[in-house]
Design a protein around this motif. Structure first.
Motif, PDB file in Angstrom:
ATOM      1  N   UNK A  97       0.834  -1.209   0.000  1.00  0.00           N
ATOM      2  CA  UNK A  97       0.000   0.000   0.000  1.00  0.00           C
ATOM      3  C   UNK A  97       0.868   1.258   0.000  1.00  0.00           C
ATOM      4  N   UNK A  98       2.002   1.204   0.684  1.00  0.00           N
ATOM      5  CA  UNK A  98       2.924   2.347   0.658  1.00  0.00           C
ATOM      6  C   UNK A  98       3.488   2.556  -0.744  1.00  0.00           C
ATOM      7  N   UNK A  99       3.781   1.477  -1.445  1.00  0.00           N
ATOM      8  CA  UNK A  99       4.310   1.607  -2.795  1.00  0.00           C
ATOM      9  C   UNK A  99       3.247   2.136  -3.754  1.00  0.00           C
ATOM     10  N   UNK A 100       1.998   1.727  -3.563  1.00  0.00           N
ATOM     11  CA  UNK A 100       0.916   2.284  -4.382  1.00  0.00           C
ATOM     12  C   UNK A 100       0.748   3.775  -4.099  1.00  0.00           C
ATOM     13  N   UNK A 101       0.902   4.164  -2.835  1.00  0.00           N
ATOM     14  CA  UNK A 101       0.877   5.593  -2.519  1.00  0.00           C
ATOM     15  C   UNK A 101       2.069   6.312  -3.130  1.00  0.00           C
ATOM     16  N   UNK A 102       3.203   5.620  -3.249  1.00  0.00           N
ATOM     17  CA  UNK A 102       4.380   6.207  -3.896  1.00  0.00           C
ATOM     18  C   UNK A 102       4.097   6.485  -5.370  1.00  0.00           C
ATOM     19  N   UNK A 103       3.321   5.619  -6.008  1.00  0.00           N
ATOM     20  CA  UNK A 103       2.919   5.883  -7.388  1.00  0.00           C
ATOM     21  C   UNK A 103       2.102   7.167  -7.459  1.00  0.00           C
ATOM     22  N   UNK A 104       1.160   7.321  -6.520  1.00  0.00           N
ATOM     23  CA  UNK A 104       0.372   8.554  -6.489  1.00  0.00           C
ATOM     24  C   UNK A 104       1.269   9.772  -6.256  1.00  0.00           C
ATOM     25  N   UNK A 105       2.245   9.619  -5.368  1.00  0.00           N
ATOM     26  CA  UNK A 105       3.161  10.725  -5.092  1.00  0.00           C
ATOM     27  C   UNK A 105       3.975  11.073  -6.344  1.00  0.00           C
ATOM     28  N   UNK A 106       4.417  10.055  -7.059  1.00  0.00           N
ATOM     29  CA  UNK A 106       5.159  10.295  -8.295  1.00  0.00           C
ATOM     30  C   UNK A 106       4.285  11.022  -9.310  1.00  0.00           C
ATOM     31  N   UNK A 107       3.015  10.643  -9.383  1.00  0.00           N
ATOM     32  CA  UNK A 107       2.103  11.268 -10.333  1.00  0.00           C
ATOM     33  C   UNK A 107       1.809  12.713  -9.949  1.00  0.00           C
ATOM     34  N   UNK A 108       1.601  12.965  -8.653  1.00  0.00           N
ATOM     35  CA  UNK A 108       1.358  14.335  -8.192  1.00  0.00           C
ATOM     36  C   UNK A 108       2.571  15.212  -8.505  1.00  0.00           C
ATOM     37  N   UNK A 109       3.757  14.698  -8.223  1.00  0.00           N
ATOM     38  CA  UNK A 109       4.980  15.458  -8.501  1.00  0.00           C
ATOM     39  C   UNK A 109       5.156  15.675 -10.000  1.00  0.00           C
TER      40      UNK A 109
END
Length: 482
Positions: free
Chosen positions: A161-173
Motif C-alpha cells: 500500500x505504501x508503494x501504491x501511494x508512492x505511485x500517487x506521489x510520483x504522479x502528483x509530482x
C-alpha cells in the motif's frame, strides 16, 4: 488415514485458536491546526479562498483552460519513465506480499529418492543392510500459533500500500513539474515577444536620433545612448532563447520523449496560462490525508509495527506438521506395486532455548525501527504543514505583486506615449524618452515573470494540498481482510 485426519484437525483447531502477539496497529492522529496561518493573516486570502472537496483537486490543471497542457499531461501519464519505474516497484511489492501470504499454507513437493544403508562392521550391528526406494509427495505446514507469519503478511500488505501511494506521489509530482515547466516555457516565449517588440521600438528611436544627429539637431551623446540601449535589449534575446530551449527539453523528458519531439507542437507562441485560486483551499486536517507522502509514511509505520509482532513471536514455540504420501519399497522392481503404497504424518513442536540474545536483539531492532517510522511520520506531518503554509503565502503575496505590476505597466505605456509627444514639441530631451522606454521594458519583463511565478506558486499550492489524480494499481486486500 484416521490418524492423519486427527492430527490435521488438531492443528487446525490450534491454528484457529492462536493469537498474534505484539502491538496491534492504530493509525496515529495527526496534530494539525484548525486553519492555515497564511489564510488567517492575509486579507486577500480570506477573500479568495473557501473550502473545497477532494474531488475538485484531482484535475486541478484543467483550471488553467489550456488544451496543450492537458495534452502534455495525458502524454506523461502513458509514457513517463518515473511512473513506469514505480509500477515495476509495485509489482515487486505485490510479489513479496504473495510470497508472505503463501507461508500461511502448506507447501507440497514431489520427489524421488534412493537410500542405501550398510554397516561395514557387522560385529557391532549385524543385519543392518538394505536399499530403500521412494517416490511421492512431501507436505510441510507451519501452524502460525502466535502470528509470526500473519504479522509478516500484515507488514508486506502495508509495504504494498505504501508503494501504491508512492505511485500517487510520483504522479502528483510529475503533474506539478510538467505544469511548471510548461508555464516557464510559455513565460520565456512571452518574454521573448516583449523583448523583440521593445527592440523594434528602440531601433526606430535609434534611427530617429541618428538622423537628428546627422542633421545637426541632436547630439552624439543621445545617439550613443540610444544605440547602447538597443544593444542591451538585443543581448537579452539569446539568453532567453537558451532558457526557452531548456524548458522545452525538460518537457520532453517528462513526457518520455527524445529531444525535438515537441519542437513543432509548441512552436507557436501562446500566453502564460493563468487560473483562479478561488474555491481550492482545504482545511489542514483534510489536507494531511490528501497527500500521498503522508500516506506513504503512515503505511511504513504500519509495516514497522507489524514487524514488531513478528519479532516478538520468535520467542514462542513453533508447531509444524509434516506428511508423506507415495511409494516406498526396498526393491525398485516392486516400487510401483500396491504393496509399496505408504504414508506417514508427524507433528513437531520447537521452542527456542539458547540463542545467545539473537531473538531479543531482533525485538530491540524491530522496536527501534518502529520508533524511527513513527518519528518519520511526525516529521512528514510537520513538513506537509510547512510546505502548504509556504506555498499559500507565496501565492498570495505574488498575486498582490502581479496586480501592482499590471497597473504599473499600464501607467508606463501612457508615460512613454506622453514622453514622445513632449519630445516632439521640444518640452523634454530625448533622454526622457529613453528612460521611459527602458522603464516600460523592465516592468513588462517583471510582469511576465510575475505572471509565471503566480501560476507556478498556485501549482505548488495544489501540490501541497495533495492535488492530482493518479491511475494507481488496483487496491489490494490487507492481511486482516483476508
Amino acid at each position: 488415514m484416521i490418524k492423519i485426519n486427527k492430527i490435521a484437525g488438531l492443528c487446525m483447531v490450534i491454528a484457529l485458536g492462536g493469537c498474534a502477539v505484539g502491538p496491534d496497529y492504530r493509525r496515529p492522529a495527526a496534530v494539525v491546526p484548525d486553519r492555515w496561518q497564511a489564510e488567517a493573516g492575509d486579507e486577500l486570502g480570506q477573500a479568495m479562498f473557501e473550502p473545497v472537496e477532494p474531488e475538485a483537486l484531482k484535475k486541478w490543471w484543467e483550471g488553467f483552460a489550456d488544451s496543450r497542457l492537458d495534452w502534455l499531461i495525458d502524454q506523461a501519464l502513458s509514457d513517463n519513465l518515473d511512473l513506469k519505474i514505480t509500477l515495476a516497484r509495485i509489482d515487486q511489492a505485490r510479489a513479496a506480499r504473495t510470497a508472505a501470504r503463501a507461508q500461511l499454507f502448506p507447501s507440497v513437493d514431489v520427489g524421488a529418492g534412493i537410500q542405501r544403508s550398510d554397516n561395514p562392521f557387522p560385529g557391532f550391528a549385524p543385519g543392518i543392510k538394505f536399499n530403500l526406494f521412494e517416490m511421492g509427495f512431501d507436505a510441510l505446514w507451519e501452524i502460525d500459533l502466535f502470528g509470526r507469519l500473519q504479522r509478516r503478511l500484515e507488514a508486506a500488505s502495508a509495504e504494498l500500500e505504501a508503494m501504491e501511494a508512492q505511485y500517487n506521489q510520483t504522479w502528483v509530482t510529475l503533474t506539478a513539474d510538467l505544469a511548471r515547466s510548461y508555464i516557464e516555457y510559455r513565460s520565456f516565449q512571452n518574454q521573448l515577444r516583449i523583448t523583440h517588440a521593445n527592440l523594434a521600438a528602440q531601433q526606430k528611436t535609434q534611427t530617429l536620433i541618428e538622423k537628428l544627429f546627422e542633421a545637426g539637431v541632436g547630439t552624439r551623446y543621445d545617439a550613443v545612448r540610444a544605440r547602447a540601449q538597443t544593444e542591451a535589449t538585443r543581448a537579452q534575446i539569446p539568453y532567453l532563447e537558451s532558457w526557452l530551449i531548456a524548458a522545452l527539453r525538460q518537457l520532453e523528458v517528462l513526457i518520455g520523449q527524445p529531444p525535438g519531439a515537441l519542437a513543432t507542437v509548441l512552436r507557436e507562441p501562446d500566453g502564460v496560462p493563468m487560473a483562479s485560486g478561488q474555491a481550492m483551499l482545504a482545511s489542514p486536517a483534510a489536507t494531511i490525508w490528501h497527500r500521498p507522502d503522508l500516506r506513504i509514511a503512515e503505511r511504513q509505520l504500519a509495516a514497522a509495527t507489524a514487524l514488531q509482532g513478528a519479532a516478538v513471536a520468535e520467542l514462542f514455540p513453533r508447531l509444524s506438521l509434516s506428511a508423506f504420501l507415495g511409494l516406498r519399497n526396498t526393491d525398485i522392481e516392486s516400487l510401483f506395486k500396491s504393496a509399496a503404497f505408504s504414508y506417514n504424518a508427524a507433528a513437531g513442536l520447537f521452542q527456542p532455548l539458547l540463542n545467545f540474545g539473537r531473538i531479543r536483539a531482533g525485538i530491540d531492532q524491530a522496536d527501534a525501527r518502529q520508533q524511527e517510522a513513527y518519528l518519520v511520520f511526525e516529521k512528514a506531518v510537520l513538513e506537509a504543514l510547512r510546505e502548504t503554509e509556504t506555498a499559500l503565502t507565496r501565492y498570495l503575496k505574488e498575486e498582490v505583486r502581479r496586480q501592482a505590476l499590471a497597473r504599473s505597466v499600464a501607467d508606463l505605456h501612457e508615460a512613454v506615449r506622453l514622453s514622445q509627444l513632449r519630445f516632439q514639441v521640444g518640452a523634454v530631451s530625448f533622454l526622457d524618452v529613453l528612460d521611459a522606454q527602458r522603464n516600460l521594458y523592465s516592468v513588462e519583463i517583471e510582469l511576465a515573470r510575475s505572471e509565471a511565478k503566480a501560476s507556478t506558486d498556485l501549482i505548488a499550492l495544489y501540490k501541497a494540498l495533495g492535488g492530482g489524480v493518479a491511475m494507481a494499481a488496483p487496491p489490494t486486500e490487507t492481511a486482516l481482510e483476508k
